[in-house]
Design a protein around this motif. Structure first.
Motif, mmCIF file in Angstrom:
data_model
loop_
_atom_site.group_PDB
_atom_site.id
_atom_site.type_symbol
_atom_site.label_atom_id
_atom_site.label_comp_id
_atom_site.label_asym_id
_atom_site.label_seq_id
_atom_site.Cartn_x
_atom_site.Cartn_y
_atom_site.Cartn_z
ATOM 1 N N ASN A 1 0.923 -1.104 0.045
ATOM 2 C CA ASN A 1 0.037 0.003 -0.153
ATOM 3 C C ASN A 1 0.927 1.176 0.039
ATOM 4 O O ASN A 1 2.222 1.145 0.222
ATOM 5 C CB ASN A 1 -0.902 0.019 1.272
ATOM 6 C CG ASN A 1 -1.913 -0.869 0.958
ATOM 7 O OD1 ASN A 1 -2.669 -1.181 0.308
ATOM 8 N ND2 ASN A 1 -1.829 -2.055 2.126
ATOM 9 N N ASP A 2 0.341 2.315 -0.077
ATOM 10 C CA ASP A 2 0.880 3.598 -0.324
ATOM 11 C C ASP A 2 1.041 4.157 1.414
ATOM 12 O O ASP A 2 0.155 4.803 1.534
ATOM 13 C CB ASP A 2 0.400 4.796 -1.103
ATOM 14 C CG ASP A 2 1.117 6.095 -1.244
ATOM 15 O OD1 ASP A 2 2.178 5.952 -0.545
ATOM 16 O OD2 ASP A 2 0.569 6.973 -1.804
ATOM 17 N N ILE A 3 1.889 3.855 1.960
ATOM 18 C CA ILE A 3 2.470 4.084 3.425
ATOM 19 C C ILE A 3 3.461 5.228 3.448
ATOM 20 O O ILE A 3 4.017 5.347 4.503
ATOM 21 C CB ILE A 3 2.446 2.884 4.135
ATOM 22 C CG1 ILE A 3 3.815 2.145 3.806
ATOM 23 C CG2 ILE A 3 1.475 2.009 4.077
ATOM 24 C CD1 ILE A 3 4.246 1.009 4.754
ATOM 25 N N SER A 4 3.867 5.726 2.387
ATOM 26 C CA SER A 4 4.922 6.651 2.550
ATOM 27 C C SER A 4 4.804 8.061 3.446
ATOM 28 O O SER A 4 5.571 8.398 4.071
ATOM 29 C CB SER A 4 5.332 7.229 1.059
ATOM 30 O OG SER A 4 4.233 7.621 0.453
ATOM 31 N N ASN A 5 3.515 8.173 3.567
ATOM 32 C CA ASN A 5 2.992 9.736 4.029
ATOM 33 C C ASN A 5 3.269 9.185 5.864
ATOM 34 O O ASN A 5 3.965 9.992 6.581
ATOM 35 C CB ASN A 5 1.841 9.984 3.997
ATOM 36 C CG ASN A 5 1.879 10.990 2.819
ATOM 37 O OD1 ASN A 5 2.641 11.440 2.314
ATOM 38 N ND2 ASN A 5 0.652 10.823 2.311
ATOM 39 N N PHE A 6 2.992 7.965 6.101
ATOM 40 C CA PHE A 6 3.306 7.510 7.604
ATOM 41 C C PHE A 6 4.785 7.329 7.892
ATOM 42 O O PHE A 6 5.312 7.746 8.919
ATOM 43 C CB PHE A 6 2.587 6.072 7.824
ATOM 44 C CG PHE A 6 1.184 5.975 7.746
ATOM 45 C CD1 PHE A 6 0.239 6.360 8.721
ATOM 46 C CD2 PHE A 6 0.439 5.778 6.547
ATOM 47 C CE1 PHE A 6 -1.063 6.467 8.711
ATOM 48 C CE2 PHE A 6 -0.850 5.805 6.539
ATOM 49 C CZ PHE A 6 -1.739 6.169 7.467
ATOM 50 N N LEU A 7 5.440 6.826 6.836
ATOM 51 C CA LEU A 7 6.931 6.947 6.968
ATOM 52 C C LEU A 7 7.575 7.972 7.188
ATOM 53 O O LEU A 7 8.496 8.398 7.905
ATOM 54 C CB LEU A 7 7.719 5.715 6.002
ATOM 55 C CG LEU A 7 7.079 4.322 6.327
ATOM 56 C CD1 LEU A 7 7.467 3.515 5.094
ATOM 57 C CD2 LEU A 7 7.740 3.800 7.557
ATOM 58 N N ALA B 1 13.808 4.134 1.988
ATOM 59 C CA ALA B 1 14.835 3.823 0.985
ATOM 60 C C ALA B 1 14.471 2.233 0.318
ATOM 61 O O ALA B 1 14.638 2.144 -0.725
ATOM 62 C CB ALA B 1 16.109 3.875 1.633
ATOM 63 N N ASN B 2 14.451 1.494 1.183
ATOM 64 C CA ASN B 2 13.838 -0.098 0.733
ATOM 65 C C ASN B 2 12.771 -0.249 0.042
ATOM 66 O O ASN B 2 12.633 -0.751 -0.688
ATOM 67 C CB ASN B 2 13.945 -0.772 1.802
ATOM 68 C CG ASN B 2 15.428 -1.433 2.250
ATOM 69 O OD1 ASN B 2 15.974 -2.206 1.875
ATOM 70 N ND2 ASN B 2 15.892 -0.858 3.285
ATOM 71 N N ARG B 3 11.883 0.966 0.007
ATOM 72 C CA ARG B 3 10.675 1.005 -0.656
ATOM 73 C C ARG B 3 10.802 1.909 -1.886
ATOM 74 O O ARG B 3 9.774 2.069 -2.681
ATOM 75 C CB ARG B 3 9.332 1.524 0.070
ATOM 76 C CG ARG B 3 9.137 0.417 1.278
ATOM 77 C CD ARG B 3 8.044 1.337 2.150
ATOM 78 N NE ARG B 3 6.752 1.623 1.331
ATOM 79 C CZ ARG B 3 5.729 1.065 1.252
ATOM 80 N NH1 ARG B 3 5.639 -0.091 1.466
ATOM 81 N NH2 ARG B 3 4.823 1.534 0.633
ATOM 82 N N ASN B 4 11.948 2.397 -2.139
ATOM 83 C CA ASN B 4 12.528 3.231 -3.371
ATOM 84 C C ASN B 4 11.530 4.478 -3.603
ATOM 85 O O ASN B 4 11.146 5.024 -4.439
ATOM 86 C CB ASN B 4 12.294 2.505 -4.490
ATOM 87 C CG ASN B 4 13.436 1.517 -4.629
ATOM 88 O OD1 ASN B 4 14.915 1.817 -4.324
ATOM 89 N ND2 ASN B 4 13.327 0.182 -5.010
ATOM 90 N N GLU B 5 11.346 5.103 -2.228
ATOM 91 C CA GLU B 5 10.494 6.412 -2.126
ATOM 92 C C GLU B 5 11.359 7.402 -2.141
ATOM 93 O O GLU B 5 11.796 8.124 -1.353
ATOM 94 C CB GLU B 5 9.789 6.286 -0.792
ATOM 95 C CG GLU B 5 8.884 5.155 -0.491
ATOM 96 C CD GLU B 5 7.577 5.436 -1.002
ATOM 97 O OE1 GLU B 5 7.338 6.481 -1.774
ATOM 98 O OE2 GLU B 5 6.687 4.451 -0.997
#
Length: 185
Positions: A59-65, A85-89
């Motif tokens: 899921n798109d959880i980048s904002n949480f991270l 980084a591991n999610r290539n964000e």
């Protein structure tokens, strides 16, 4: 849901790990916050499972991270940068860049590692500055990024880095010299 929260808050390590193993695809904000909080668990195994759960989450959880990069816990700030980084964000690069000046060396080291993994060439000056950080692990993270991104460093900088008398650093400097060849760095 209540049971999941309860286990993550007060369960033993084994119970937390079992729950985290099945939460790698949740998009529930409350659960995601609980998972992120486990990046600071007393148990390294629980922290590892929380990290895996966040990386594997599709899921798109980048904002949480990204929000976790502002957490008061050094573990959460550091590991969240590595998870991004591991999610290539790559969209998180500007926020991760803020952590290279963190007061905690562990966070600086993780941030530099994350930026290197994300191939953040715009952080070239940040990597070069970190080569003279007071903490050797921070220097190593910066040196890894310099090598991976093929950033040129001066002979003077190499001499300064070699003053550490650290085997890992000496190996990395040898790599730099091999990559750049006899004509210079």
């Amino acid at each position: 849901m209540k049971n999941i929260s309860k286990v993550l808050e007060s369960g033993n390590s084994l119970e937390k790990i079992k729950i985290l193993e099945i939460l790698n695809n949740t998009d529930n904000p409350e659960i995601l916050e609980k998972i992120i909080s486990k990046l600071d668990d007393d148990s390294i195994e629980v922290r590892g499972e929380a990290f895996s759960s966040l990386i594997l989450n599709e899921n798109d959880i980048s904002n949480f991270l990204i929000n976790a990069l502002k957490n008061t816990s050094k573990n959460i700030r550091g590991y969240a940068s590595l998870a991004l980084a591991n999610r290539n964000e790559t969209s998180a690069i500007p926020e991760i860049l803020k952590l290279v000046k963190d007061e905690r060396s562990m966070v600086r080291s993780c941030a530099l590692g994350a930026l290197g993994h994300l191939k953040a060439k715009e952080a070239k000056d940040v990597f070069l500055e970190a080569l003279v950080d007071s903490n050797i692990e921070v220097k190593k993270s910066a040196l890894h990024a310099v090598i991976d991104l093929k950033i040129e460093i001066s002979e003077e900088m190499i001499k300064q880095i070699l003053n550490e008398n650290d085997f890992d650093i000496e190996k990395m400097i040898t790599l730099i010299k091999k990559i750049s060849g006899p004509e210079g760095i």
